[in-house]
Scaffold this motif. Structure first.
Motif, short mmCIF file in Angstrom:
data_model
loop_
_atom_site.label_atom_id
_atom_site.label_comp_id
_atom_site.label_asym_id
_atom_site.label_seq_id
_atom_site.Cartn_x
_atom_site.Cartn_y
_atom_site.Cartn_z
N THR A 43 -36.53 70.35 36.55
CA THR A 43 -36.93 70.97 35.29
C THR A 43 -38.22 71.71 35.54
O THR A 43 -38.81 71.61 36.63
CB THR A 43 -37.15 69.91 34.18
N VAL A 48 -44.38 64.94 31.90
CA VAL A 48 -43.74 63.63 32.02
C VAL A 48 -44.68 62.58 31.45
O VAL A 48 -45.85 62.51 31.82
CB VAL A 48 -43.40 63.32 33.49
N VAL A 66 -39.78 63.02 28.75
CA VAL A 66 -40.26 64.34 29.15
C VAL A 66 -40.44 65.19 27.89
O VAL A 66 -39.62 65.16 26.99
CB VAL A 66 -39.34 65.04 30.18
N LYS A 78 -37.01 61.29 32.27
CA LYS A 78 -36.87 61.33 33.72
C LYS A 78 -36.54 59.92 34.20
O LYS A 78 -37.16 58.96 33.76
CB LYS A 78 -38.17 61.81 34.37
N GLU A 80 -37.11 57.36 36.77
CA GLU A 80 -38.06 57.05 37.83
C GLU A 80 -37.46 56.04 38.81
O GLU A 80 -37.66 56.12 40.01
CB GLU A 80 -39.36 56.49 37.25
N LYS A 93 -34.31 62.34 38.74
CA LYS A 93 -33.57 63.36 37.98
C LYS A 93 -33.97 63.30 36.51
O LYS A 93 -34.62 62.37 36.06
CB LYS A 93 -32.05 63.14 38.11
N PHE A 94 -33.52 64.32 35.77
CA PHE A 94 -33.95 64.49 34.39
C PHE A 94 -32.77 64.56 33.44
O PHE A 94 -31.77 65.20 33.74
CB PHE A 94 -34.73 65.80 34.24
#
Length: 106
Positions: A43, A48, A66, A78, A80, A93-94
């Motif tokens: 992104t 974040v 986010v 996101k 983690e 990833k988001f």
């Protein structure tokens, strides 16, 4: 603009800040807080938030909300850390909620 010149983008639905490229979508088969959500590899122009453990449909994950870098609207989260081995692919990833992003330059 428009007309398909340059990359297809997604923007914040509130302020039209560019937040991701269409080409960075990994999956459209996700659920967010408010319905459908997309999993993105990258992104941009986002902030974040703080990490927290959250129990999601697929198990326990450490996630961070986010926010749009301009208007600070929460757009998703996101991943983690994933605690289940089958979910490790989500780490870093988001998730962006479909209701929070709009197509730009399509």
């Amino acid at each position: 603009m428009g007309g398909g010149f340059g990359p297809r983008l997604y923007s914040c639905y509130k302020c039209k800040n560019h937040v991701s490229f269409h080409d960075d979508i990994i999956s459209k088969a996700f659920q967010g807080r408010s319905g459908r959500a997309f999993l993105f590899s990258h992104t941009m122009n986002i902030v974040v938030g703080a990490k927290e453990d959250r129990r999601l449909i697929t198990g326990l994950h450490t996630v961070a909300d986010v926010h749009c870098g301009d208007c600070r609207e929460v757009l998703g989260w996101k991943y983690e850390r994933a605690y289940e081995s089958s979910q490790k692919y989500k780490e870093g990833k988001f998730i962006l909620e479909k209701s929070k992003i709009v197509k730009d330059n399509w």
